[in-house]
Every structure is written in structure tokens, then in C-alpha cells.
Design an enzyme around this catalytic site. Structure first.
Site, PDB file in Angstrom:
ATOM      1  CG  ASP A 266     -21.461  -2.094  -1.963  1.00  0.00           C
ATOM      2  OD1 ASP A 266     -20.630  -3.158  -2.000  1.00  0.00           O
ATOM      3  OD2 ASP A 266     -22.052  -1.796  -2.932  1.00  0.00           O
TER       4      ASP A 266
ATOM      5  CG  HIS B 163     -14.629  -9.632   1.556  1.00  0.00           C
ATOM      6  ND1 HIS B 163     -15.814  -8.716   1.273  1.00  0.00           N
ATOM      7  CD2 HIS B 163     -14.034 -10.188   0.523  1.00  0.00           C
ATOM      8  CE1 HIS B 163     -15.758  -8.547   0.030  1.00  0.00           C
ATOM      9  NE2 HIS B 163     -14.817  -9.529  -0.644  1.00  0.00           N
TER      10      HIS B 163
ATOM     11  CG  LEU C  15     -29.474  -8.335  17.845  1.00  0.00           C
ATOM     12  CD1 LEU C  15     -30.360  -7.211  17.366  1.00  0.00           C
ATOM     13  CD2 LEU C  15     -28.049  -8.101  17.877  1.00  0.00           C
TER      14      LEU C  15
HETATM   15  C1  FPP Z   1     -19.739  -6.173  -0.414  1.00  0.00           C
HETATM   16  O1  FPP Z   1     -18.601  -5.521  -0.468  1.00  0.00           O
HETATM   17  C2  FPP Z   1     -19.738  -7.160   0.857  1.00  0.00           C
HETATM   18  C3  FPP Z   1     -19.785  -8.491   0.376  1.00  0.00           C
HETATM   19  C4  FPP Z   1     -20.021  -9.122  -0.875  1.00  0.00           C
HETATM   20  C5  FPP Z   1     -19.622  -9.472   1.575  1.00  0.00           C
HETATM   21  C6  FPP Z   1     -19.980  -9.137   2.912  1.00  0.00           C
HETATM   22  C7  FPP Z   1     -19.158  -9.839   3.975  1.00  0.00           C
HETATM   23  C8  FPP Z   1     -18.541  -9.573   5.206  1.00  0.00           C
HETATM   24  C9  FPP Z   1     -18.798  -8.054   5.499  1.00  0.00           C
HETATM   25  C10 FPP Z   1     -17.763 -10.415   5.795  1.00  0.00           C
HETATM   26  C11 FPP Z   1     -18.309 -11.320   6.535  1.00  0.00           C
HETATM   27  C12 FPP Z   1     -19.372 -11.291   7.037  1.00  0.00           C
HETATM   28  C13 FPP Z   1     -19.856 -11.689   8.319  1.00  0.00           C
HETATM   29  C14 FPP Z   1     -21.416 -11.989   8.787  1.00  0.00           C
HETATM   30  C15 FPP Z   1     -18.944 -12.381   9.473  1.00  0.00           C
HETATM   31  P1  FPP Z   1     -17.832  -5.582  -2.084  1.00  0.00           P
HETATM   32  O2  FPP Z   1     -16.749  -6.780  -2.051  1.00  0.00           O
HETATM   33  O3  FPP Z   1     -19.112  -5.613  -3.268  1.00  0.00           O
HETATM   34  O4  FPP Z   1     -17.201  -4.045  -2.118  1.00  0.00           O
HETATM   35  P2  FPP Z   1     -17.131  -3.242  -3.390  1.00  0.00           P
HETATM   36  O5  FPP Z   1     -18.309  -2.877  -3.955  1.00  0.00           O
HETATM   37  O6  FPP Z   1     -16.075  -2.300  -2.897  1.00  0.00           O
HETATM   38  O7  FPP Z   1     -16.201  -4.036  -4.405  1.00  0.00           O
END
Ligand code: FPP
Length: 236
Positions: free
Chosen positions: A11, A28, A122
Site C-alpha cells: 500500500d 504503481h 521461492l
Molecule cells: C496500493 O497502493 C497498491 C495497489 C492497489 C497496487 C499494487 C501494485 C503494484 C505494486 C504494481 C504492480 C505489481 C506487480 C506484482 C508487478 P494505493 O494505490 O492504494 O496507494 P494509496 O493508498 O497511497 O492510494
């Protein structure tokens, strides 16, 4: 696969990007680099299974552009990392619903799963269109005609996919970055006795040292699984 099972709720991408004056999707993109770092660091920390919450079923409600950037990042990650994963013994599998995914992402998923099936260093599990409650309901539905449902049977059915007929096992540690302290429908059954580790670090900034700190914290916890200490029990 032996070793610890660690789940990560990645997050803080959006907030991290906003703090740099960038668009959310830039967070992201950086977040995908953090994924590469933790996958590389995990085996040396005793982690055998790593389950990453990449896209929750509730994430479909985000703006269309953000959803499509996330989906294409996932596809690109699978396409670009598969060879690397084979070289490093990393088995990739995806948990979650597959029926709502784009065909191009689906074929990247099956290609990555098939190519890495034999890898044992892994087990990297990416949760995509995942909801723990939905997974539990589907497992229960598939056992509707079964007379006796045991915990072990249920756990195996919950973890079942095309290749995996056995459960990936209970989660030892759940890490959540970004400062919030909640589970957000992630691995609810599997984390019944998981230790929870929350950090203010935003996911794009998370690295090998942060993962190592979390594992050190896990080892310092007194995990009793509902029992009392053996020594205390003997004394009483
Ligand atoms: C939460 O941050 C994160 C996500 C909803 C997406 C997670 C995806 C990635 C890390 C990138 C791609 C993944 C892989 C496996 C290559 P948020 O957007 O909710 O952050 P915020 O709470 O600050 O808005």
C-alpha cells in the site's frame, strides 16, 4: 516449498506519487520495482512462499485508466520477469478470479506459471482480482456435496489451482506498508495465526532492508498458537 510464508499488502503507491507531485500511476510503476527487490531478497531471509496483493477485487472500482495501467504493469512484469524467475528458481502462480481478466494478461499468466512450474527456491504468488471472502465462499460452494469437510480439506480446496492440489500453507507474517492497519480482505483464512507487521514506509520505497527488518521482528515474536509456553506448562 519449505520456509516462511509471508504475505504483503503493498500500500501507499498513490500517496507516495502524490508526495512527489506525480500522478498515482507513477507510484504503481515504482511499486513494480519494489516487487523485483523483495522477490530477489526473499530466499536469503528464509522465505519460501511470498504472496503479494497486487489487485483486489475491490480495485475494479478505481478509475478506468488506473485499472488499465495496473493490468498492463502486471502483464509486463510477468512477461519480463519469467526468464529471470526460471534462472533464480522462482515459481510464479496467481491466486484470484481469472474470468474477468483480459485475454492478453491471462496468456501471460499461464505462460509464466507453466515456465516456472519446476522452480523450488521461492514460490511467488500474485493475488490478482483477489478477495479472501470470495475465495472462501467459492471453496465452500465446491464442497457443497461433500459430507465431511475438515480444516485440512478446506485449506487444500482454498489453495487449489490448475497445478496446485495442496495448500500453500498458513501465512506466518503479513506485512502492510503505507501506514494503514487493516487486512482489506487478504488471506483471511490463511492468516488465522499470522503475525501482523505494519510500517509507515510507502510501498515504492520498500526494499530488502525493510523486508529483513520485518523478518527480524517476526523472529522476536512469541508465537504460541493459542497454547501456553512449554516451560510454563511444565511448571504449573
Ligand atoms: C496500493 O497502493 C497498491 C495497489 C492497489 C497496487 C499494487 C501494485 C503494484 C505494486 C504494481 C504492480 C505489481 C506487480 C506484482 C508487478 P494505493 O494505490 O492504494 O496507494 P494509496 O493508498 O497511497 O492510494
Amino acid at each position: 516449498v519449505q520456509g516462511l510464508h509471508v504475505g504483503i499488502i503493498m500500500d501507499g503507491n498513490g500517496r507516495w506519487a502524490a508526495a512527489q507531485g506525480w500522478q498515482r500511476v507513477a507510484g504503481h510503476k515504482r511499486g513494480a520495482q519494489s516487487v523485483r527487490r523483495v522477490v530477489e531478497a526473499a530466499p536469503d531471509l528464509g522465505i519460501g512462499t511470498l504472496t503479494l496483493y497486487a489487485f483486489s477485487s475491490d480495485n475494479w472500482q478505481r478509475p478506468e485508466r488506473e485499472v488499465s495501467v495496473l493490468m498492463s504493469l502486471l502483464k509486463r512484469y510477468l512477461q519480463s520477469e519469467t526468464a529471470n524467475c526460471v534462472a533464480n528458481g522462482v515459481r510464479i502462480s496467481i491466486i484470484g478470479r481469472r474470468d474477468r481478466l483480459d485475454p492478453a494478461l491471462l496468456s501471460a499468466i499461464t505462460a509464466a506459471e507453466d515456465a516456472t512450474l519446476h522452480c523450488t527456491t521461492l514460490h511467488l504468488r500474485l493475488a490478482i482480482d483477489y478477495s479472501a471472502r470470495d475465495a472462501i465462499v467459492r471453496a465452500a460452494q465446491s464442497l457443497a456435496n461433500c459430507k465431511l469437510i475438515t480444516r485440512d480439506l478446506f485449506a487444500d480446496v482454498l489453495a487449489r489451482d490448475k497445478h496446485d492440489l495442496r495448500s500453500a500453507g498458513d501465512v506466518d507474517l503479513i506485512i502492510r506498508t503505507g501506514g494503514e492497519q487493516r487486512l482489506s480482505d487478504f488471506l483471511l483464512w490463511e492468516s488465522a495465526y499470522a503475525e501482523l507487521y505494519f510500517t509507515n514506509r510507502m510501498w515504492p520505497e520498500f526494499g530488502a532492508k525493510d523486508l529483513s527488518d520485518a523478518i527480524v521482528a517476526l523472529h522476536s515474536r512469541d508465537r504460541r498458537f493459542g497454547r501456553v509456553e512449554t516451560t510454563a506448562a511444565a511448571a504449573s
